[in-house]
Write an enzyme that holds these catalytic residues in place. Structure first.
Site, mmCIF file in Angstrom:
data_model
loop_
_atom_site.group_PDB
_atom_site.id
_atom_site.type_symbol
_atom_site.label_atom_id
_atom_site.label_comp_id
_atom_site.label_asym_id
_atom_site.label_seq_id
_atom_site.Cartn_x
_atom_site.Cartn_y
_atom_site.Cartn_z
ATOM 1 N N HIS A 171 -8.691 -0.076 -0.389
ATOM 2 C CA HIS A 171 -9.024 1.079 -1.228
ATOM 3 C C HIS A 171 -7.796 1.745 -1.829
ATOM 4 C CE1 HIS A 171 -13.375 1.419 -0.312
ATOM 5 N NE2 HIS A 171 -13.003 0.634 0.691
ATOM 6 N N ARG A 273 -8.045 15.688 -2.232
ATOM 7 C CA ARG A 273 -7.631 15.915 -0.866
ATOM 8 C C ARG A 273 -6.199 16.424 -0.965
ATOM 9 N NH1 ARG A 273 -6.070 12.360 1.946
ATOM 10 N NH2 ARG A 273 -6.204 10.647 0.461
ATOM 11 N N ASP A 372 -2.314 6.217 -7.030
ATOM 12 C CA ASP A 372 -3.653 6.342 -6.459
ATOM 13 C C ASP A 372 -4.352 4.998 -6.588
ATOM 14 O OD1 ASP A 372 -5.876 7.602 -5.371
ATOM 15 O OD2 ASP A 372 -5.742 9.323 -6.730
ATOM 16 N N ALA A 378 -11.672 11.341 -11.269
ATOM 17 C CA ALA A 378 -11.697 11.090 -12.719
ATOM 18 C C ALA A 378 -13.077 10.586 -13.138
ATOM 19 C CB ALA A 378 -10.628 10.060 -13.077
#
Ligand code: ADQ
Length: 731
Positions: A171, A273, A372, A378
């Protein structure tokens, strides 16, 4: 189109393993309460588990159960909790996962802490996750492992389930080679992952970084066009599968959210976060710069920053929290007026319904991570643009930037540039805003979470990948530069390298094509071939049947051939009698299917034909007998070697041949290639590291010090044929 595989049938159960279970647990006055996690991934995977059945393996977050899997109440699938001790939470989770891997994978190397004790626990916990997943996955069509906390778990699953389809999704980003190689455990982690049939990343550049790393770190063979890796006897498909969101759910929540309370100010929105990868300070500085450069936005626009508390046990996160408090205070102090404060900063989580209203009503989403994996904020913002379309300003360093091309891109490190882009977003005409939003929304609606799950399962379900067989071009790429016009000293093990392993050593004949290639190599006047084997000297000479080669038998204790004087290690005389005594003791240990091979000073106890359930005790007895006689025991393929405790091995034998034949400056005279498949060849690999090119043949399960791996004897033959036919400047 690749064919589907019946092993990975869509009917069979799925085992999902992730660091956390899809529930959160709380101790309350009424006892333990379980609440489903709200995360998008959970809602995407649960339907698959409900339909096909299976198990979710994960850490419950608190000490709930030990061991046994239990049926999740009201669920059609099981959950299998993996308990962690306090030390493991500290070292595996807060330590190696969040202080080492998290920053490093985000290319923020200076933040990474390397502590071998953390890695020990990471390994241990990964083994436990892998074993639990394997236990649950005996009848599964797929074991699907998630994310950076479990990079080593696939290798453990593979140990127990050699044929089950095994897939992984990362991820977060996968960094470039120059960053990943900073990890002292880079080889271990890559090997752990390569136990998978499929490894998927969010975007292509992460997949390419991974291919680059396995090629350069492990010497794996990589097909960059087809995105395949071959490592030893195993192949892995590498794919970029960008994660999507539950678009329609977000859209519906945005439509249902209550209208905004006041429309006094325009809103630039930041939602994250609280993590140093998200570029929150940079975002605030860009907003400050906007107010400096374009004072017309003062008292008109605010930055609404909502940050969810995260990982506050890690010092870097607490530091970031203090830093943000300071920046917000300073900027607000500098610009605030009686009725307006430029930054509204909320340090908390917001429920999804409210969140969607906030997304909908924002004029600009300012998404500025320094790095990221994807960034779902987004996408959620785009899904919620159901009224006057807002503008997405997106860091080009987020995975989302790969597909969300219509966003206004920024480099978050460029504060002035970000401020100007923000100004452009705030002053953009409605027509342009609508065009961009429409294109973004169309793509995210199509490539939503459901579509992602479907394409992942499809990729995981196709037949095991295989690379085209090794060809001249592969060997040229690996060896041309190394060999140049040097003389070649070629060292080859016999069993499992030149000849496939057989039930009984006498049946391991040299395949005729391999013999032909060997002879062709030996006939070249710039190649010297030596065979280095654990067999006795006479035996290996007989099996190879090419007398003009050099032979090292008994792991190099005896050497013969070519221009080298016959060598027999001087200490061997002390061991002839002892070998006989040991032999009769080992013969007493023989059970059905086991037998002892006499090789002069050394002995080998073979147990290939002994049933699995009898082996453990047998191996223990044999080992202790060997030690009792003052010999050393060493594990081989379904065999135990007994060797005299003489400081000599295949590595030293190779050195003896090289020095005798080419003199002490041998490394200036010749290039060395060593090919072997066995644990005993590792001595030579270690000794020759940096001085040669070494190949380990066969299974990728055992670690190796070799430069590269070859899948099997056929690949060794291809190498020999290439070496024999190679154009050399000398010849
Ligand atoms: P994260 O680093 O957690 O995920 P992201 O993809 O942005 O990052 O997801 C954050 C989620 O938290 C979003 O669904 C968002 O709505 C929610 N959230 C954030 N702030 C919130 C708040 N204040 N209140 C409520 N909810 C909030 C990791 C990787 C990402 C990758 C995802 C999925 O770091 O790059 O996109 O996994 O693979």
């Amino acid at each position: 189109m690749a064919r589907k595989d019946s092993n990975a049938s869509a009917e069979r159960p799925v085992v999902v393993a992730s660091n956390r279970l899809p529930f959160t647990f709380k101790h309350t006055a009424k006892g333990l309460v379980r609440e489903p996690s709200a995360g998008g991934l959970v809602s995407a995977l649960e339907p698959v588990l409900r339909k096909r059945g299976g198990t979710w393996v994960g850490w419950p977050g608190i000490d709930v159960w030990e061991g046994e899997s239990i049926a999740a109440r009201g669920e059609a699938y099981r959950i299998r909790p993996v308990a962690l001790s306090e030390t493991e939470v500290q070292r595996y989770y807060h330590g190696f996962s969040n202080r080492t891997l998290w920053p490093l994978m985000h290319s923020l190397a200076p933040q990474a802490r390397f502590d071998a004790r953390d890695f020990v626990h990471y390994e241990e916990v990964n083994k436990r996750f892998g074993a639990a997943a394997a236990e649950e996955g005996e009848d599964a069509g797929l074991v699907w492992i998630h994310d950076y906390q479990l990079l080593l778990a696939p290798a453990e699953v593979r140990k127990h389930l050699p044929d089950t389809r095994l897939a992984f999704f990362l991820h977060i980003p996968f960094p470039p080679y120059d960053i990943f190689r900073l990890l002292p455990w880079d080889r271990e982690l890559l090997r752990g992952l390569l136990a998978c049939d499929l490894i998927a990343f969010h975007v292509r550049s992460y997949a390419q970084n991974f291919l680059d790393c396995v090629e350069r770190t492990l010497g794996a063979r990589v097909d960059k066009a087809e995105m395949l890796v071959e490592y030893g006897d195993r192949s892995t498909r590498i794919r970029a599968l960008p994660l999507g969101i539950e678009f329609e759910r977000y859209e519906a929540l945005a439509r249902a959210a209550p209208p905004p309370q006041s429309a006094r100010e325009r809103v630039v929105l930041g939602i994250d976060r609280l993590d140093y990868t998200k570029g929150i300070p940079e975002r605030m500085l860009a907003f400050e710069r906007l107010l400096e450069l374009h004072p017309e936005h003062r008292e008109e626009v605010i930055l609404l920053q909502i940050a969810v508390p995260s990982r506050s046990q890690v010092a870097e996160y607490r530091k970031l929290k203090r830093e943000l408090d300071e920046i917000v205070g300073r900027i607000n102090g500098r610009f605030a007026t009686a009725g307006w404060s430029p930054i509204r900063y909320l340090y908390r989580t917001v429920d999804q319904q409210r969140l969607c209203g906030i997304y909908r009503d924002a004029d600009v989403a300012l998404v500025t991570p320094l790095r990221d994996g994807m960034n779902l904020v987004a996408k959620e913002f785009v899904a919620c643009q159901v009224e006057a379309p807002g503008v997405l300003v997106l860091s080009r360093l987020a995975g989302a930037a790969d597909t969300m091309r219509e966003a206004l891109m920024v480099n978050p490190y460029d504060i002035d540039g970000s401020a100007e882009t923000l100004h452009r977003a705030l002053t953009m005409e409605e027509e342009e805003r609508a065009s961009r939003a429409t294109a973004l929304r169309r793509r995210e609606r199509r490539d939503d979470l459901g579509a992602w799950v479907t394409s992942f399962l499809e990729e995981a379900g196709v037949e095991r990948p295989t690379l085209a067989p090794l060809q001249g071009a592969d060997f040229s790429a690996w060896l041309d530069n190394f060999l140049k016009s040097y003389r070649l000293a070629l060292f080859l093990d016999y069993d499992g390298t030149l000849s496939p392993l057989r039930e009984h050593p006498s049946k391991a004949r040299l395949p005729p094509r391999v013999r032909k290639a060997l002879i062709a190599c030996a006939e070249r006047n710039d190649v010297d071939v030596s065979i280095v084997s654990g067999r006795s000297l006479a035996d290996v000479q007989k099996m190879v049947g090419v007398p003009e080669l050099t032979f090292a038998g008994n792991h190099g204790l005896e050497i013969d051939g070519g221009d080298i004087p016959h060598f027999s290690h001087e200490d061997l005389v002390h061991y002839r009698q002892r070998a006989e005594a040991l032999a009769s003791d080992l013969e007493r240990c023989e059970v059905d299917g086991a037998w002892t091979e006499h090789k002069g000073p050394t002995l080998t106890y073979h147990y290939r034909a002994v049933p699995e359930n009898r082996r453990e005790q047998l191996v223990e007895d044999v080992r202790s007998n060997i030690v009792l006689h003052g010999y050393q025991s060493r594990d081989a393929h379904c065999a135990i070697e007994a060797r005299p405790p003489i400081g000599w091995d295949k590595g030293r034998a190779v050195l003896h041949i090289l020095r005798t034949r080419y003199g002490p400056a041998w490394s200036e005279e010749v290039r060395v290639i060593y090919v072997g498949d066995d644990q005993t060849d590792e001595d030579a690999f270690r000794f020759l590291a940096g001085l040669s090119t070494t190949f380990r043949v066969g299974s990728a399960d055992t670690p190796t010090a070799a430069t590269r791996r070859l899948p099997d004897v056929d690949a060794v033959r291809a190498l020999l044929e290439w070496l024999a036919a190679r154009q050399s400047k000398q010849s």
